[in-house]
Design an enzyme around this catalytic site. Structure first.
Site, mmCIF file in Angstrom:
data_model
loop_
_atom_site.group_PDB
_atom_site.id
_atom_site.type_symbol
_atom_site.label_atom_id
_atom_site.label_comp_id
_atom_site.label_asym_id
_atom_site.label_seq_id
_atom_site.Cartn_x
_atom_site.Cartn_y
_atom_site.Cartn_z
ATOM 1 N N HIS A 313 0.856 -1.185 0.000
ATOM 2 C CA HIS A 313 0.000 0.000 0.000
ATOM 3 C C HIS A 313 0.897 1.242 0.000
ATOM 4 O O HIS A 313 1.996 1.231 0.560
ATOM 5 C CB HIS A 313 -0.913 -0.001 1.222
ATOM 6 C CG HIS A 313 -2.109 -0.891 1.056
ATOM 7 N ND1 HIS A 313 -3.374 -0.513 1.438
ATOM 8 C CD2 HIS A 313 -2.230 -2.144 0.534
ATOM 9 C CE1 HIS A 313 -4.224 -1.491 1.181
ATOM 10 N NE2 HIS A 313 -3.550 -2.495 0.630
ATOM 11 N N GLU A 315 1.093 4.194 1.463
ATOM 12 C CA GLU A 315 1.617 4.787 2.686
ATOM 13 C C GLU A 315 2.751 3.957 3.268
ATOM 14 O O GLU A 315 3.742 4.493 3.783
ATOM 15 C CB GLU A 315 0.509 4.910 3.745
ATOM 16 C CG GLU A 315 -0.735 5.644 3.284
ATOM 17 C CD GLU A 315 -1.792 4.690 2.758
ATOM 18 O OE1 GLU A 315 -1.473 3.888 1.856
ATOM 19 O OE2 GLU A 315 -2.939 4.746 3.228
ATOM 20 N N CYS A 367 -6.618 3.039 4.603
ATOM 21 C CA CYS A 367 -7.564 1.940 4.799
ATOM 22 C C CYS A 367 -7.642 1.570 6.280
ATOM 23 O O CYS A 367 -6.715 1.798 7.045
ATOM 24 C CB CYS A 367 -7.157 0.727 3.965
ATOM 25 S SG CYS A 367 -5.638 -0.097 4.509
ATOM 26 N N CYS A 425 -3.499 0.073 7.114
ATOM 27 C CA CYS A 425 -2.645 1.276 7.102
ATOM 28 C C CYS A 425 -2.972 2.197 8.273
ATOM 29 O O CYS A 425 -2.082 2.823 8.847
ATOM 30 C CB CYS A 425 -2.816 2.028 5.781
ATOM 31 S SG CYS A 425 -2.179 1.141 4.342
#
Length: 627
Positions: A313, A315, A367, A425
């Protein structure tokens, strides 16, 4: 169709006209619009006979009708004692039922219930003494909650304002290339380009014009009495929106310069970047690293040697890139070159140079906990039992689920077909704001480094983001080692709803300043050439061993061994381990769930250390590109 509803609809169409004819002394406040663009709520106040009646609805007309119904109910209640005729009482009861029906079907349920009792609380304000602005404190969100993109219904659109104020110019609009979840429109005014983002082109155009007015109001003396109040309102959130737009702009500028061999590598849904600033000067802002991606590793590609990236992801990749940047800067400091780190006399401990701060930008909410909410949420829903729970991503799936029922995972279980669990995240962001961005190994050299701010480009809600980042643990975690804390970064963001996307790229990009671009296939956790990523566990661990060797700390950390296990290396820093254990135990004690770790076998791989003179290398496989 229900005939009663038809009857009510017919009466509804003439209600405003009849009321205007019978009540010539009526006065109305300006409309107030708040809530998300897809589900707005309008409020208006009716002032009549020295009393105020508030109306709410999903449209202006419904809000007015609701206020009139409030007035009629109030009138009936006041006259109840004087009415004795049974026929009149029967008609009055029917009218009251009709008023209640219209109110309940013209606005959200929670507001309908509140508005039915509002007449008992708002009847004391004389018309001569009323202040329309008093209503603003009742329901609309604070400007600090989120920077709302919509325009209040009683206001002129920013597009019309810009064209009227700069009527002598030809304004040029351009549809900028959009790779993420938001449409991008620019407007050129007086030779300067202003960018706007929105879920569709119309909203992006409106926000571009609003940003132009905000910026131009700072540098020009816009003498327009007609729009004075509206311009002042635009400027109330200009500080935060200016930073978000600037971070988004410099991130996109870097990304557009990257050279991709195929267009499919360039498409993305989520992009994140970490920006370095000096003395909080926006002009000093520099993108240090960025990443795109929404994929996690497939269980079929687990590596027992730390060679696969588990979480791609955006981040998470960006933060791993930042650690790679930290290693480079520490080595520069050891060599005596300019660096963001300053070493002590023994070059064994370092601290971040004064006034340097790091800021995270993400084009949409992370998320997990920070994203699990609806724009139609009310204050009453903020404390529901599901708030604050730890959540995990799902292998080969979208979104997150609660960790309850899946508190551990095994290597052989995943190999037999169980889905690989990766923490969300949002939960990882919480960890960074307690343990720092530097991670475990680098904590042997530097004190915790925290994010100064987090800027979100869409889907932002301040209540939920505060709870996600630090609010859910700040009052319960109290035994952290020295230098560790529950950090509270500045939070800012847009509450724009992004476009709904059903397709997500399987490729993830990461870029580090002066090092170029790397493209990873998320499901296998390796580069598109099937080689190790420069930010996987093995690569970063080798960077750590190099740093230990360069600072003469090698022997003390590895106890004279030529080989060391990765998990043993990570257990050396007792303070970091204690801080992490305290954080995870706090989650559990609050009934938020148990942090789901990767199988233990994935952490027990060997690293070759060798002697100080050894040349330890790894495959970076960076592609050439312009920075």
């Amino acid at each position: 169709m229900n005939m009663d509803n038809v009857s009510l609809s017919i009466d509804n169409s003439t209600l405003l006209r009849d009321f205007n004819e019978t009540q010539p002394n009526q006065e109305w406040s300006p409309f107030i619009c708040y809530g998300p663009t897809h589900l707005p709520t309008f409020k208006v106040s009716l002032y009549l006979n020295g009393n105020r009646f508030d109306g709410y609805g999903s449209s202006k007309k419904r809000a007015k009708i609701n206020a009139i119904m409030q007035y009629k109910l109030f009138t009936m209640n006041c006259n109840a004692d004087s009415e004795t005729n049974n026929t009149i009482e029967s008609d009055k009861s029917a009218l009251k039922r009709k008023c209640t029906f219209l109110m309940e079907n013209s606005l959200p349920k929670t507001i309908a219930l509140e508005s039915q009792v509002a007449i008992h609380q708002t009847t004391e304000t004389p018309v001569s003494k009323r202040n329309y602005t008093d209503n603003l404190i009742e329901y609309p969100p604070s400007k600090n909650l989120a920077i709302e993109p919509q325009v209040a219904i009683n206001q002129t659109s920013a597009i019309s304002m810009l064209h009227e104020i700069f009527s002598g110019q030809t304004l040029t609009y351009e549809h900028e290339q959009s790779h993420g979840l938001l449409e991008t429109i620019s407007v050129i005014v007086s030779g300067n380009k202003y960018i706007g983002y929105g879920k569709n082109k119309k909203e992006a155009k409106e926000i571009a014009c609003r940003n132009a007015l905000k910026s131009l109001s700072e540098v020009l003396s816009i003498d327009n009495l007609k729009y004075k109040n509206q311009l002042e309102m635009f400027l109330t959130d200009y500080g935060d929106s200016k930073i978000i737009d600037y971070f988004a702009g410099i991130t996109d500028k870097i990304y557009q310069k990257l050279k991709f061999t195929e267009n499919k590598f360039k498409e993305y849904s989520v992009i994140a970047s970490i920006i370095k600033m000096t003395k909080e000067d926006l002009n000093s802002a520099q993108v240090i690293c960025l990443a795109t991606g929404t994929k996690c590793l497939s269980g079929n590609y687990l590596s027992l040697s730390g060679e696969s990236l588990h979480d791609c992801h955006a981040e998470i990749l960006t933060r791993r890139c930042l650690m790679k940047y930290f290693y480079k800067e520490l080595m520069e400091s050891v060599k005596g070159y300019p660096s963001i780190f300053i070493s002590d006399s023994n070059k064994s401990k370092f601290k971040l140079a004064k006034d340097i701060t790091f800021h995270l930008y993400i084009n949409t909410a992370p998320c997990g906990e920070g994203r699990v909410y609806s724009f139609s949420d009310t204050e009453h829903q903020l404390n529901r039992l599901s708030r604050g729970l730890l959540r995990s991503k799902i292998e080969n799936g979208a979104g997150t689920v609660s960790v309850f029922g899946r508190e551990f995972q095994t290597y052989d279980g995943v190999a037999q077909g169980e889905r690989l669990v990766t923490m969300s995240c949002s939960d990882k962001l919480t960890c960074w704001n307690v343990l720092g961005l530097q991670g475990n190994l680098l904590s042997n050299f530097v004190e915790p480094i925290y994010l100064e701010s987090i800027s979100i480009g869409s889907m932002f809600n301040l209540h939920h983001m505060k709870r996600t980042i630090y609010g859910r643990i700040e009052n319960s975690i109290n035994r952290l080692p020295q230098n560790y804390k529950v950090h509270k970064p500045k939070l800012r963001g847009y509450s724009i709803l992004p476009r709904r996307s059903t397709t997500q790229s399987s490729y993830c990009t990461n870029w580090i300043v002066s090092e170029g671009i790397e493209i990873i296939k998320g499901s296998i956790g390796r580069t598109i050439e099937n080689k190790l990523s420069r930010v996987c566990k093995t690569s970063l661990a080798n960077e750590y061993i190099k740093l230990c060797s360069a600072t003469n700390n090698l022997l003390t950390l590895i106890e004279n061994e030529n080989n060391v296990f990765y998990d043993s290396l990570k257990n050396k820093n007792e303070n970091y381990v204690a801080a992490k254990n305290e954080l995870l135990s706090t989650f559990k004690s609050l009934n938020f769930g148990t942090w789901v770790h990767k199988p233990e076998e994935l952490k027990s791989f060997e690293l070759h250390v060798g002697k100080k003179s050894d040349n330890i290398t790894y495959n970076s496989n960076n592609q050439d590109c312009e920075s």
